[in-house]
Scaffold this active site. Structure first.
Site, PDB file in Angstrom:
ATOM      1  N   GLU B 146       0.812  -1.224   0.000  1.00 15.55           N
ATOM      2  CA  GLU B 146       0.000   0.000   0.000  1.00 15.55           C
ATOM      3  C   GLU B 146       0.839   1.265   0.000  1.00 15.55           C
ATOM      4  O   GLU B 146       0.534   2.216  -0.719  1.00 15.55           O
ATOM      5  CB  GLU B 146      -0.925   0.048   1.228  1.00 15.55           C
ATOM      6  CG  GLU B 146      -2.056  -0.944   1.237  1.00 15.55           C
ATOM      7  CD  GLU B 146      -1.616  -2.313   1.684  1.00 15.55           C
ATOM      8  OE1 GLU B 146      -0.434  -2.453   2.043  1.00 15.55           O
ATOM      9  OE2 GLU B 146      -2.429  -3.231   1.674  1.00 15.55           O
ATOM     10  N   HIS B 215     -10.185  -4.369  10.779  1.00 15.11           N
ATOM     11  CA  HIS B 215     -10.890  -4.168   9.523  1.00 15.11           C
ATOM     12  C   HIS B 215     -12.151  -3.342   9.710  1.00 15.11           C
ATOM     13  O   HIS B 215     -13.023  -3.358   8.859  1.00 15.11           O
ATOM     14  CB  HIS B 215     -11.249  -5.530   8.904  1.00 15.11           C
ATOM     15  CG  HIS B 215     -10.056  -6.282   8.416  1.00 15.11           C
ATOM     16  ND1 HIS B 215      -9.152  -6.864   9.249  1.00 15.11           N
ATOM     17  CD2 HIS B 215      -9.605  -6.519   7.170  1.00 15.11           C
ATOM     18  CE1 HIS B 215      -8.198  -7.442   8.544  1.00 15.11           C
ATOM     19  NE2 HIS B 215      -8.452  -7.240   7.272  1.00 15.11           N
TER      20      HIS B 215
END
Lengths: 394, 410
Positions: B146, B215
């Site tokens: 990322e 998450h």
């Protein structure tokens, strides 16, 4: 001395110890024989910057039967988790390990509970290998109090401090620096133990991995980085994500070893070798060539990016449990019926654990605010109903 | 520049703003809900700065007419856009895809980068089939890195490309925080205006269904202090497509917050090209008694509470703020001046969330108009637990919103 025991159809070889009680025929025979057997791994090791260990692995019947039982248990547990997920008792993310059991089991055979293991989110079987009970697994998956993280962590956050299992991490690659930190602490306290930091082929492209590896090599830490290469990072095949899918070589100055991850004995040999290496020479990378039968998680069918033929091909040719079964049968260590009995027993164990886990209650509301901070710091928490309810953690 | 629109059946006129005008004159009221019930035409003047002047007489009438449609239902097909243009029904993730696809067709510099966006089709199917249509160089499957691919997107944007970077889950973008903060946000300033970063960073965030602590993060609270970026949160298929398109066309870096649980919302949206103003809030339900400010998934909890509140005799004004950075203080201010009471309902955590900043902004600017202290309902300051019951208690529930309004309006 070994006792010979005559069974109904075939005679057993002299080196199997059998229980003497009359109920023996109803009870599963336990082999505690530790007579060494040497077995060659089917695939040789490939090494990078080091000398590969020998292909001949020393084992014994007891260990092989343990491998079989443990892997059967793990397999059964994961399949049961699949059904529970479809029944909506497990929710959110659930990443199953079936196909990769040999890595967890082989690793445990080579190390002690003083060595640390840290892994990513595909952690159910690794947790069990470290001594976690089935009840803790299923209760945690269902979010109940009896779970290993009291229901607050979920599938991706299994931990077991007393046997040095450090989890259980959701963010890809983040566990590797943590693992190198564990190794640092081990070196710091000079306790002659090592850390196995597991990650996948997807995580192998994370920058933090290389940062941690550099520091570990610089400081000579007893860190063993284990790449569980199941060839797919969710939906992306390894050749589409990595310029060099030879993950064992990616450490460059750090030695590496490529291992057949579907062969528990090869894994055991490699981990033993790695532990000796890491204690003397610092970090080493192990690449376990393995495979997962399920998709990436329960929300991924697993068939959009690979063919069903590939999956069934691996299952037929390389399945870790079948391999050990064949070994056991060919060396006459147990009969087929005995192995089937083990599988039946394991199935019952799993079913019992699920039933027990279903009985466990959901966490209390006050659990929402516990363990945010360690007690004793006067930190405040606000109540769930927002009506000025404050719990001061005294 | 002001435009005057006739009220009757204006849904078609509303959405057919000239396609090359960057700031569309979108009505604050959603076209499907208000104008289908309208019987009397009224004149509305929309100015280029986004301000709207309503004909005073029509305002109270509209409020009465709208009480019946207090709840934002998921499939509002009965109150569809006017007969001249029926539009088409789709789910929110499809609306995002449509917006993305249309912009990629319109401008060849638009490309998409992210994990599993190409061949896999996107983990939430937002980029499904785009790789087949536009090829591997425009819909790029990245490795799991990322920090690097966000940085690369920003680098590409510096030269004039318009990448859309997808974080598979917003939480993963924490790995790219340095790139987003230092490069994405600050380069335009530190280069004295030489570089613009027309990048869109998007992804699903928020508390889902038992996804676990890592998450279920709400990154809007972490990113809000970064100078130089814009943040928007979509909540309906209509504004999802509109905001996606506006974000791609914007010369500034925009972070588009989607929500994991809203991807399957269905709505009928216009066929023609439209975009939503990035800095504008959306009036979901005009009212008189209290202003409820919300965004993303909490909008639906608020509207559910609004049903109960209406039955109890309250008239809440619900505004979906949509623009998280900067806040649309004009719409919010007008509302505060009208109702004098503010309730903020958000999914961020209480400490340092969007609600905290909004409370400060409203207090600073409209303190004289407030009859009561601002109430802010946020998620608890805890990592999101996995257990379903605990997770429910972490976020704001409709019952708590009703209680809060009752307390506020005492």
């Amino acid at each position: 001395m070994a006792l010979s025991y005559l069974r109904s159809s075939s005679s057993r070889s002299a080196n199997l110890l059998r229980p003497l009680s009359s109920a023996a025929s109803l009870r599963r025979p336990i082999s505690t024989d530790t007579t060494p057997i040497t077995i060659e791994t089917s695939v040789p090791f490939t090494s990078h910057q080091c000398e590969a260990p020998s292909r001949s692995v020393e084992t014994n019947p007891s260990e092989l039967l343990t491998f079989f039982r443990d892997m059967a248990l793990m397999r059964r547990m994961e399949i049961a988790a699949d059904s529970l997920y479809k029944a909506k008792l497990i929710r959110g993310f659930c990443h199953l390990y079936d196909g990769q059991e040999a890595v967890a089991v082989g690793m445990e055979a080579a190390i002690t509970k003083k060595d640390c293991i840290i892994t990513a989110y595909r952690d159910h079987c690794t947790f069990v290998g470290r001594g976690g009970t089935l009840l803790e697994v299923f209760a945690e998956l269902m979010g109940r109090q009896a779970g290993c993280s009291k229901g607050k962590g979920g599938s991706m956050h299994f931990y077991k401090k007393d046997s040095n299992f450090y989890g259980g991490h959701g963010i890809v690659g983040a566990q590797v620096p943590l693992g190198c930190g564990l190794a640092f602490a081990q070196k710091y306290s000079k306790d002659e133990s090592v850390t196995f930091a597991l990650y996948g082929d997807g995580a192998a492209n994370q920058g933090q991995l290389f940062e941690a590896l550099n520091i570990s090599a610089l400081w000579d830490l007893p860190a063993i980085l284990v790449c569980e290469n199941n060839h797919y990072g969710m939906g992306t095949a390894e050749w589409r994500a990595a310029k060099s899918p030879a993950y064992y070589k990616r450490g460059d100055y750090v030695p590496g070893l490529k291992v057949d991850g579907m062969d528990a004995l090869a894994v055991k040999q490699a981990c033993k070798f790695a532990k000796e290496h890491a204690l003397k020479n610092g970090p080493i990378i192990l690449e376990m060539d393995t495979y997962r039968y399920h998709g990436h998680s329960m929300s991924d069918p697993g068939s959009t990016y690979r063919t069903r033929d590939e999956i069934s091909g691996v299952r037929q040719e390389r399945d870790p449990i079948e391999r050990v079964r064949k070994l056991i049968l060919s060396h006459d260590l147990a009969t087929e019926k005995e192995l089937k009995d083990i599988e039946k027993e394991v199935r019952k164990e799993v079913d019992d654990a699920i039933a027990q886990a279903k009985e466990s209650p959901m966490p209390e509301p006050s659990e929402l605010f516990s363990n945010v901070y360690a007690k004793g710091l006067g930190a405040e928490s606000f109540g769930a109903d927002r009506k000025e309810l404050r719990a001061t953690l005294a | 520049m002001a435009a005057i629109f006739q009220g009757v059946g204006a849904a078609a006129t509303l959405s057919s703003s000239p396609s090359n005008s960057f700031v569309p004159k979108k009505f604050l009221t959603s076209p499907r809900r208000s104008f289908s019930v309208r019987k009397v035409p009224s004149y509305v003047v929309v100015r280029s700065d986004g301000s709207v002047n309503f004909d005073l007489n029509s305002k109270s009438r509209r409020a009465q007419q709208l009480v019946a449609n207090a709840v934002a239902t998921k499939a509002d097909s009965s109150a569809a856009s006017s007969s001249s243009n029926p539009g088409h029904e789709l789910l929110l993730f499809e609306a995002l895809r449509e917006g993305l696809e249309e912009e990629m067709e319109r401008d060849p510099r638009v490309c998409v980068m992210g994990e599993d966006v190409g061949h896999y089709g996107g983990s939430y199917k937002v980029t499904k089939d785009l790789a087949k249509k536009f090829g591997d160089l425009r819909v790029l499957d990245t490795p799991i890195a990322e920090n690097s691919f966000t940085g690369m997107g920003i680098g590409a944007a510096m030269t004039g490309l318009r990448p859309v970077v997808e974080g598979m889950n917003m939480g993963f973008l924490l790995l790219a925080f340095n790139q987003i903060s230092n490069n994405c946000g600050m380069l335009h300033y530190t280069s004295g205006g030489q570089f613009t970063i027309p990048i869109v960073i998007r992804g699903p965030g928020g508390v889902g269904r038992q996804l676990g602590a890592e998450h279920s993060q709400r990154l809007e609270s972490y990113f809000q202090s970064i100078p130089g970026i814009q943040m928007v949160a979509c909540s309906t298929p209509y504004n999802a497509k509109g905001l996606m398109k506006a974000a791609i066309r914007s010369e500034n870096p925009v972070i588009l917050f989607e929500h994991v649980l809203l991807y399957n919302l269905k709505e009928r949206i216009p066929d023609e090209d439209y975009i939503c103003n990035l800095e504008e809030a959306e009036m979901v339900r005009p009212g008189e008694h209290v202003t409820i400010l919300t965004y993303s998934r909490m909008r639906y909890h608020v509207m559910q509470a609004a049903k109960t509140l209406v039955n109890k005799g309250y008239d809440p004004e619900v505004i979906d703020i949509r623009s998280l950075k900067p806040f649309d203080l004009y719409t919010i201010g007008n509302s505060v001046k009208k109702t004098h009471r503010v309730l903020i309902v958000e999914e961020c955590m209480r400490t340092g969330g969007i609600g905290a900043s909004l409370t400060a902004a409203i207090t600073e600017n409209f303190n004289d108009y407030l009859d009561a202290p601002i109430m802010c309902l946020s998620s608890q300051d805890v990592p999101t637990p996995y257990a379903g019951t605990l997770e429910e208690w972490t976020v704001v529930q409709p019952a708590q919103i009703v209680t809060a309004v009752e307390q506020l309006c005492r």
